[in-house]
Scaffold this active site. Sequence first.
Site, PDB file in Angstrom:
ATOM      1  N   ASP A 259       0.846  -1.187   0.000  1.00  0.00           N
ATOM      2  CA  ASP A 259       0.000   0.000   0.000  1.00  0.00           C
ATOM      3  C   ASP A 259       0.884   1.242   0.000  1.00  0.00           C
ATOM      4  O   ASP A 259       1.735   1.401   0.889  1.00  0.00           O
ATOM      5  CB  ASP A 259      -0.914  -0.005   1.222  1.00  0.00           C
ATOM      6  CG  ASP A 259      -2.019  -1.051   1.099  1.00  0.00           C
ATOM      7  OD1 ASP A 259      -2.591  -1.166   0.006  1.00  0.00           O
ATOM      8  OD2 ASP A 259      -2.298  -1.752   2.086  1.00  0.00           O
ATOM      9  N   ASP A 369      -6.830  -4.817  -4.745  1.00  0.00           N
ATOM     10  CA  ASP A 369      -7.285  -4.480  -3.390  1.00  0.00           C
ATOM     11  C   ASP A 369      -8.138  -3.216  -3.338  1.00  0.00           C
ATOM     12  O   ASP A 369      -8.201  -2.561  -2.310  1.00  0.00           O
ATOM     13  CB  ASP A 369      -6.056  -4.327  -2.477  1.00  0.00           C
ATOM     14  CG  ASP A 369      -6.436  -4.250  -1.005  1.00  0.00           C
ATOM     15  OD1 ASP A 369      -7.417  -4.899  -0.616  1.00  0.00           O
ATOM     16  OD2 ASP A 369      -5.761  -3.542  -0.249  1.00  0.00           O
ATOM     17  N   HIS A 574      -5.629   3.766  -3.203  1.00  0.00           N
ATOM     18  CA  HIS A 574      -6.900   3.224  -2.705  1.00  0.00           C
ATOM     19  C   HIS A 574      -7.034   3.165  -1.183  1.00  0.00           C
ATOM     20  O   HIS A 574      -8.034   2.623  -0.682  1.00  0.00           O
ATOM     21  CB  HIS A 574      -7.171   1.852  -3.323  1.00  0.00           C
ATOM     22  CG  HIS A 574      -6.196   0.784  -2.917  1.00  0.00           C
ATOM     23  ND1 HIS A 574      -5.275   0.254  -3.798  1.00  0.00           N
ATOM     24  CD2 HIS A 574      -5.999   0.128  -1.750  1.00  0.00           C
ATOM     25  CE1 HIS A 574      -4.564  -0.669  -3.181  1.00  0.00           C
ATOM     26  NE2 HIS A 574      -4.987  -0.768  -1.933  1.00  0.00           N
TER      27      HIS A 574
END
Length: 1031
Positions: A259, A369, A574
């Site tokens: 991430d 994801d 995201h």
Amino acid sequence: MAAIKHRRTALERVEKFLSDTYFTDCNLRGRLFGDRCPPASLSYFQTPRRISYEEAVVQEFRPTQVGDSFGPTWETCWFKVELSIPLAWAGQEVHFVWESDGEGMVWRDAQPVQGLTKEGEKTSYILTRSLKESEPHSLTLYVELACNGLFGAGKGSMIAPPDPDRRVTLSKAELVVFNRDVYELLVDLEILLDMAQLLGEENQRSFQALYTANQMVNVCDVTDLSTLPAAHDLAAAIFSQRNGESQHTIHAVGHCHIDSAWLWPYEETVRKCARSWVTVVHLMEHNPELTFACSQAQQFEWVRSRYPGLYARIQDFVAKGQFIPVGGTWVEMDGNLPSGESMVRQFLQGQRFFQEQFGRICSEFWLPDTFGYSAQLPQLMRGCGIQRFLTQKLSWNLVNSFPHHTFFWEGIDGSQVLTHFPPGDSYGMHGRVEEMLKTVKNNKDKGRVNHSAFLFGFGDGGGGPTQKMLDRMKRMSDTDGLPRVQISTPDQLFSVLEKESSQLCTWVGELFLELHNGTYTTQAQIKKGNRECERILHDVEVLSSLAVAQDRAFQYPASQLQQLWRLLLLNQFHDVLPGSCIQLVVEDALQYYTEIRRAGAQLQEEAVQSLCRDLLQPEVRSTPSTLVLNTLSWERTEVISRPGPDGTETLALVTVPSMGYALVQEPFVPPQPVAVRKQEDGSITMENGVIAVCLDTMGHLTSLQLLDSGRESVPDGCYANQFALFDDVPLYWDAWDVMDYHLETRKPVTTLLKPLEITLAGGLRGSVRFSLQVGKSSTLSQEIILDAACPYLRFLTQVEWKEAHKFLKVEFPVQVRSTNATYEIQFGHLQRPTHWNTSWDWARFEVWAHKWLDLSEHGFGVALLNDCKYGASAHRNVLSLSLLRAPKSPDSTADIGHHQFTYAVMPHQGSFQEAGVIQQAYNLNFPLHMVPASCAQCSPWSAFSVSSPAVVLETVKQAEDRPEALVVRLYEAHGSTVTAWLQTSLPVKEAMLCDLLEHPLAQGHVPLEQRGLRLSFTPFLVLSVLLLWSR
């Protein structure tokens, strides 16, 4: 002699032989390491900054020891580890073992060589596989330790806000002799034990595996390692028994989802990439079969600029086809909230980066994801050279199980892409038997395809594949009873799926995730920053393009715009744009928006100064006037506010041509002035010749009429502009989720602080104001504004928000009956049901939209417009806009503070297309620009216009590789087949269609005709055109 074997005791016997808890004094696990030896010297220094190796090694290091703790959270410790390998270990495999609660990186000879993270099962660095006398026995390593774990530093739970005072403990730092034969046998036995347990008692293969494992325990004498090869041979005999030809094939690809920011800040992600990828490269050097799929151009760019040595090694493995760039986007962005143009730029920036750095673009879109996928994505993928898509997030659906793992996905324009969800429903597999069996059993397209993806490696916080994962899968490559497992590539998998695709089903429309629908609303300031900065960059590009056309000496700010776009795209990651990140990340994101606003304002001013230079130069005895610029592709007549001579704001009604400018003409008398009247009961009416409204003292809309038809929008006895507060306590994912049951806790906001009063009495603008108390401690004040000639009523809203676990919405019950509502998405719109007939319908109790949503019956409808909101719903005849949430994890301060936003309500005759709802929503989001001018006269000027209201000219920018060309991007917005003329007053000599990466299309030449360029559209088609300047 054959002994009777009891299944349970045999299974437990093997388990205990492998256990790292029981009987380690006499089992196999206890023999994994031989002799041990502490470091000759261990010292450290600590810093709050993330510094380079060069800066670190010249610091003053102080002695420390195993058992010491370091911190607090987000600090960095550098350890100097001096090692002396005993001479007696000659011929042995020697590891440096390091265990701590933080994320470590080993540096050797000034280069990063290995990530060390206990949570990622990486706790040792191999110094030598067989110690030779000629090798140096003394060496110095440095370990860079981040005082945070793989998943940040949540206090009490993973997604809790970080504990600022957490400390990490160094629990091991030593040299060990590693027994490779013991390790290999442990992996053998682990696989056999899993087969015995998981294949089940009805499966003969289960018993073969169990009896073999049991016999291996008999053969092994852990005090005599020379007995191990015979046990290994027994396992090899089982693993070499082959499958039948019809067996399912699993395509295993190394993976490490990182991430770009989440429970840690952007800056820590840079190091996570380095720690994870250096480990992958190290594995590739010893496992030439290993492949690794890696997305996000931004992360490659971080490593390129901070770790050039590592990046050079990565480039080598990309060239060998092992380290595989995938995705084609700048980051793995949110799939719902970025605008259509932002999504194009994700691909444009990503694909150009991969082409420049590695000589190829990506052929798969990779978004495992993200919290749902817009129905416009298939067209955008195909326009960027991608026809394949991989994700797995819909396996998280709360209500309905998605019916496919491999299928064709069709977007709103009809574009299709081959889509694959790994049937194991994960992007972080560990190469275990259980996961292989789940992959086959779970596959919802059995009989249609016989191949599937298996992404292995620790993920989210980084980590990636391990040697043990590879060693497990080597044993399962073709073993009877298990699916066939091959180390593969995304291209190999999709190529096979394409060959098998004749029987695949098609899913039409959005891939809606039935979870995480709070992310359309959480962290409202991030949502607002995104929408504003998308507008700013749009306007800078339009005005700079026009400035270049008017004055070739003007330098189009290409590199500054690229930098600003990349900041905006990064914030669309995201977990950032959705608001599901920690406070540190929110602060970074808001800082990036501030930078875009600042730099954007400057670039815009430079473009306007060049474009309108002659009109802005003060002349002798010139009258000051106002020049108004319009960056949208239709003529606009609007009321503007400008500073008067005495510093007060004065209003003017101005008509500005499409993508052009005009001077404010005095006097400005509206055809029908706004009338504002206070009634005896305290209610106030406003009308402007288009609509008439009545508001009660609490700011409720009790009547909203279209004057032409006399049609009333608000049902009898109902209030529109009704604020409602809901309890908002999800099951776990606080910032992410709003649950269906929140709807059962609705409380209308009824506490009046200041009743409705008139603030502008009419003429060009009428306005009223009131304020309410919301919840226990929040306040909301609103100015409701009606402008001359405007078809909508707008609500300028200010909220001081101090709630916890509450959800604020505004509701508009309307006198419209329809089973579907329409919502704007990227470059188009789609319909969703207003009823809850099926589980698929009610699972969409909270949905997302961009600038507008509309509920229409034949001949009449009502639209809600907004300038920075995304969460919405339409149930029966009530349109709701979601305004603010107040989650406490992972950011305990989320949304607390001051908010300002605008929404508007627009009743209309006919369809929303005929009524111009789409254009009015753009107008609300793209205000006209006012510039003080010094000339009294100037003809209105227009650079571009489009003949059809169905076609929106979205983007005008300089072409990436051709400063002598512009790219204009248009899309069909009504859902119709139409031919439109694009007219321009700019000096264009040639036009050709191009794809979204700006490559000209074959047979893409468009003739320049008297009326302009003739362009043909089918529903929701996005067209890009290259326009070349005439010299």
